[in-house]
Design an enzyme around this catalytic site. Structure first.
Site, PDB file in Angstrom:
ATOM      1  N   ARG A  36       0.842  -1.216   0.000  1.00  0.00           N
ATOM      2  CA  ARG A  36       0.000   0.000   0.000  1.00  0.00           C
ATOM      3  C   ARG A  36       0.874   1.262   0.000  1.00  0.00           C
ATOM      4  O   ARG A  36       0.950   1.980  -0.999  1.00  0.00           O
ATOM      5  CB  ARG A  36      -0.938  -0.009   1.222  1.00  0.00           C
ATOM      6  CG  ARG A  36      -2.085   0.988   1.138  1.00  0.00           C
ATOM      7  CD  ARG A  36      -1.720   2.402   1.546  1.00  0.00           C
ATOM      8  NE  ARG A  36      -1.279   2.501   2.934  1.00  0.00           N
ATOM      9  CZ  ARG A  36      -0.740   3.591   3.457  1.00  0.00           C
ATOM     10  NH1 ARG A  36      -0.564   4.665   2.717  1.00  0.00           N
ATOM     11  NH2 ARG A  36      -0.347   3.606   4.710  1.00  0.00           N
ATOM     12  N   HIS A  81       4.322   4.166  12.926  1.00  0.00           N
ATOM     13  CA  HIS A  81       4.524   4.149  11.466  1.00  0.00           C
ATOM     14  C   HIS A  81       5.556   5.223  11.141  1.00  0.00           C
ATOM     15  O   HIS A  81       5.265   6.409  11.242  1.00  0.00           O
ATOM     16  CB  HIS A  81       3.164   4.431  10.813  1.00  0.00           C
ATOM     17  CG  HIS A  81       3.161   4.518   9.320  1.00  0.00           C
ATOM     18  ND1 HIS A  81       2.641   3.521   8.521  1.00  0.00           N
ATOM     19  CD2 HIS A  81       3.570   5.483   8.468  1.00  0.00           C
ATOM     20  CE1 HIS A  81       2.742   3.879   7.240  1.00  0.00           C
ATOM     21  NE2 HIS A  81       3.301   5.070   7.194  1.00  0.00           N
ATOM     22  N   CYS A 101       3.710   9.407   0.791  1.00  0.00           N
ATOM     23  CA  CYS A 101       2.353   9.873   0.496  1.00  0.00           C
ATOM     24  C   CYS A 101       2.390  10.803  -0.708  1.00  0.00           C
ATOM     25  O   CYS A 101       3.070  11.824  -0.679  1.00  0.00           O
ATOM     26  CB  CYS A 101       1.773  10.608   1.705  1.00  0.00           C
ATOM     27  SG  CYS A 101       0.158  11.323   1.361  1.00  0.00           S
ATOM     28  N   ASN A 145       9.287   4.267   3.745  1.00  0.00           N
ATOM     29  CA  ASN A 145       9.092   3.835   5.137  1.00  0.00           C
ATOM     30  C   ASN A 145      10.377   3.253   5.714  1.00  0.00           C
ATOM     31  O   ASN A 145      11.311   2.930   4.989  1.00  0.00           O
ATOM     32  CB  ASN A 145       8.033   2.722   5.186  1.00  0.00           C
ATOM     33  CG  ASN A 145       6.662   3.223   4.872  1.00  0.00           C
ATOM     34  OD1 ASN A 145       6.336   3.470   3.729  1.00  0.00           O
ATOM     35  ND2 ASN A 145       5.840   3.378   5.888  1.00  0.00           N
TER      36      ASN A 145
HETATM   37  N1  COA Z   1     -13.403   4.647  -3.434  1.00  0.00           N
HETATM   38  C1  COA Z   1     -13.826   4.788  -4.695  1.00  0.00           C
HETATM   39  N2  COA Z   1     -14.469   5.873  -5.151  1.00  0.00           N
HETATM   40  C2  COA Z   1     -14.701   6.861  -4.286  1.00  0.00           C
HETATM   41  C3  COA Z   1     -14.276   6.798  -2.952  1.00  0.00           C
HETATM   42  C4  COA Z   1     -13.591   5.626  -2.531  1.00  0.00           C
HETATM   43  N3  COA Z   1     -13.137   5.482  -1.280  1.00  0.00           N
HETATM   44  N4  COA Z   1     -14.619   7.920  -2.314  1.00  0.00           N
HETATM   45  C5  COA Z   1     -15.242   8.702  -3.212  1.00  0.00           C
HETATM   46  N5  COA Z   1     -15.283   8.065  -4.415  1.00  0.00           N
HETATM   47  C6  COA Z   1     -15.855   8.576  -5.656  1.00  0.00           C
HETATM   48  C7  COA Z   1     -17.236   9.153  -5.467  1.00  0.00           C
HETATM   49  O1  COA Z   1     -18.210   8.173  -5.588  1.00  0.00           O
HETATM   50  C8  COA Z   1     -17.285  10.171  -6.581  1.00  0.00           C
HETATM   51  O2  COA Z   1     -17.492   9.497  -7.811  1.00  0.00           O
HETATM   52  P1  COA Z   1     -18.291  10.189  -9.019  1.00  0.00           P
HETATM   53  O3  COA Z   1     -17.448  11.353  -9.447  1.00  0.00           O
HETATM   54  O4  COA Z   1     -18.358   9.090 -10.024  1.00  0.00           O
HETATM   55  O5  COA Z   1     -19.603  10.571  -8.417  1.00  0.00           O
HETATM   56  C9  COA Z   1     -15.865  10.703  -6.613  1.00  0.00           C
HETATM   57  O6  COA Z   1     -15.037   9.669  -6.088  1.00  0.00           O
HETATM   58  C10 COA Z   1     -15.680  11.964  -5.788  1.00  0.00           C
HETATM   59  O7  COA Z   1     -16.196  11.744  -4.484  1.00  0.00           O
HETATM   60  P2  COA Z   1     -15.990  12.739  -3.267  1.00  0.00           P
HETATM   61  O8  COA Z   1     -16.662  12.183  -2.071  1.00  0.00           O
HETATM   62  O9  COA Z   1     -16.369  14.128  -3.696  1.00  0.00           O
HETATM   63  O10 COA Z   1     -14.443  12.649  -3.012  1.00  0.00           O
HETATM   64  P3  COA Z   1     -13.336  13.786  -3.146  1.00  0.00           P
HETATM   65  O11 COA Z   1     -13.046  14.033  -4.574  1.00  0.00           O
HETATM   66  O12 COA Z   1     -13.665  14.927  -2.248  1.00  0.00           O
HETATM   67  O13 COA Z   1     -12.056  12.986  -2.555  1.00  0.00           O
HETATM   68  C11 COA Z   1     -11.294  11.306  -1.008  1.00  0.00           C
HETATM   69  C12 COA Z   1     -12.034  12.606  -1.189  1.00  0.00           C
HETATM   70  C13 COA Z   1     -11.177  11.072   0.489  1.00  0.00           C
HETATM   71  C14 COA Z   1     -12.069  10.163  -1.674  1.00  0.00           C
HETATM   72  C15 COA Z   1      -9.893  11.410  -1.671  1.00  0.00           C
HETATM   73  O14 COA Z   1      -9.293  12.641  -1.332  1.00  0.00           O
HETATM   74  C16 COA Z   1      -8.960  10.278  -1.288  1.00  0.00           C
HETATM   75  O15 COA Z   1      -9.179   9.144  -1.674  1.00  0.00           O
HETATM   76  N6  COA Z   1      -7.879  10.550  -0.545  1.00  0.00           N
HETATM   77  C17 COA Z   1      -6.907   9.565  -0.110  1.00  0.00           C
HETATM   78  C18 COA Z   1      -5.622   9.792  -0.811  1.00  0.00           C
HETATM   79  C19 COA Z   1      -4.606   8.752  -0.427  1.00  0.00           C
HETATM   80  O16 COA Z   1      -4.738   7.599  -0.742  1.00  0.00           O
HETATM   81  N7  COA Z   1      -3.527   9.177   0.228  1.00  0.00           N
HETATM   82  C20 COA Z   1      -2.468   8.327   0.590  1.00  0.00           C
HETATM   83  C21 COA Z   1      -2.763   7.449   1.726  1.00  0.00           C
HETATM   84  S1  COA Z   1      -2.789   8.280   3.268  1.00  0.00           S
HETATM   85 ZN    ZN Z   2       3.258   6.180   5.439  1.00  0.00          ZN
END
Ligand code: COA
Ligand code: ZN
Length: 301
Positions: free
Chosen positions: A12, A202, A235, A244
């Site tokens: 991951r 972590h 990240c 890490n």
């Molecule tokens: N898995 C799959 N799709 C997802 C989802 C998830 N966990 N969360 C939201 N979506 C989809 C929604 O259904 C929506 O789809 P659509 O455009 O087809 O309607 C779209 O993504 C946007 O959804 P929204 O709730 O507005 O999300 P956002 O654009 O505000 O993003 C997060 C918020 C939290 C989903 C995003 O910022 C994220 O995944 N961050 C994590 C990043 C990461 O992995 N960092 C490293 C690890 S710490």
């Molecule tokens: Zn990390």
């Protein structure tokens, strides 16, 4: 029962930040080799929008595969309820949520403030999740490349909030800013507030202090460590974050100290070869695999 619990987060944390994609089949081969080496907990991917991190698009399939490996706790990261639901559906045993103590990193990473993210995790905890463990990871707990200093009181407050409804709480040095004195101080402060709920550490090795920080946490009573094979990791939403603490070196350190990890170092080095075959373009790090084990070395057992 091992003295030290290592969670391999390479599939991951490592692959989310890699410049190259690893195929699903190569991920499975790597995870199979990690399990064979004795890694009893593996964070195999994250349930985030595939458009955002294409390397994590196959996490459901990878979780389903990892569940077939006996004795492995299959962990996945989720940033929101949708991700949590996907994780439950795929069969993850444990889900970890990144709750950044830095406001700027939180908004950059999950588009939510720390307070909003705590509420999102609360919502997840209230969603039926029979048999699935929830971990709240306080990220950027030791500093942030965007915000700079992260006040310790903010970390303590978030950890306390998460401890109300998470099974365990971890402190994460997402960008490799921590030093051992700070690690001891902050783990002690948080433990004073939430006791045994504080479980995991972590660390990232950005400034070469990963092992020193792990040892400092160990001395404060921490027994659960995340690490990444070959030191992959970082990240994508925290500029300057790199790999890490390296699993191979962490396991060597603890085994050499006479502490059982349940991990076989030779098999771990074999798993490293499988990792390299699966993503040959990506640089891998680690001292112990290059130097080999010391003459006359015997692992804990
Ligand atoms: N898995 C799959 N799709 C997802 C989802 C998830 N966990 N969360 C939201 N979506 C989809 C929604 O259904 C929506 O789809 P659509 O455009 O087809 O309607 C779209 O993504 C946007 O959804 P929204 O709730 O507005 O999300 P956002 O654009 O505000 O993003 C997060 C918020 C939290 C989903 C995003 O910022 C994220 O995944 N961050 C994590 C990043 C990461 O992995 N960092 C490293 C690890 S710490
Ligand atoms: Zn990390």
């Amino acid at each position: 029962m091992p003295d030290i619990h290592v969670c391999e987060v390479g599939p991951r944390d490592g692959l989310q930040n890699a410049k190259h994609l690893m195929s699903t089949e190569a991920k499975k081969a790597w995870i199979r080799a990690l399990a064979a080496a004795g890694l009893a907990e593996i964070e195999v991917g994250s349930f985030v929008p595939p458009k955002l991190i294409p390397a994590m698009a196959d996490t459901a399939e990878v979780v389903q595969f990892a569940r077939t490996l006996p004795g492995v706790t299959v962990v996945a990261l989720a940033p929101n309820l949708k991700g949590f639901q996907r994780a439950i559906e795929a069969g993850a045993h444990k889900v970890t949520f990144p709750v950044s103590a830095s406001r700027e990193h939180s908004v950059s990473n999950v588009r939510m403030t720390p307070e909003q993210m705590v509420e999102e995790v609360r919502k997840c905890a209230q969603f039926p999740h029979p048999g699935v463990e929830i971990e709240g990871a306080v990220s950027t707990a030791f500093g942030c490349t965007m915000q700079g200093v992260v006040p310790e009181d903010d970390v303590v407050r978030i950890a306390k909030a998460l401890a109300e409804f998470c099974d365990g709480v971890a402190l994460a040095d997402t960008v490799g800013y921590a030093n051992p004195a700070q690690v001891k101080r902050l783990f002690r402060k948080v433990k004073d507030q939430i006791g045994a709920k504080l479980e995991g550490a972590h660390f990232h090795n950005t400034r070469g202090l990963g092992l020193a920080n792990a040892l400092a946490a160990y001395e404060e009573g921490v027994r659960h460590f995340d690490s990444s094979m070959g030191g992959l990791g970082g990240c994508p939403f925290a500029p300057g974050a790199s790999g890490n603490v390296i699993t191979e070196d962490l396991v060597f350190m603890f085994e050499a100290m006479g502490l059982a990890t349940g991990i076989d170092l030779d098999k771990l080095f074999a798993a490293r070869e499988i990792l390299i075959q699966g993503i040959p373009e990506e640089p891998v790090y680690g001292h112990t695999p290059l130097a080999g084990l010391p003459k006359g070395f015997s692992a804990h057992a």
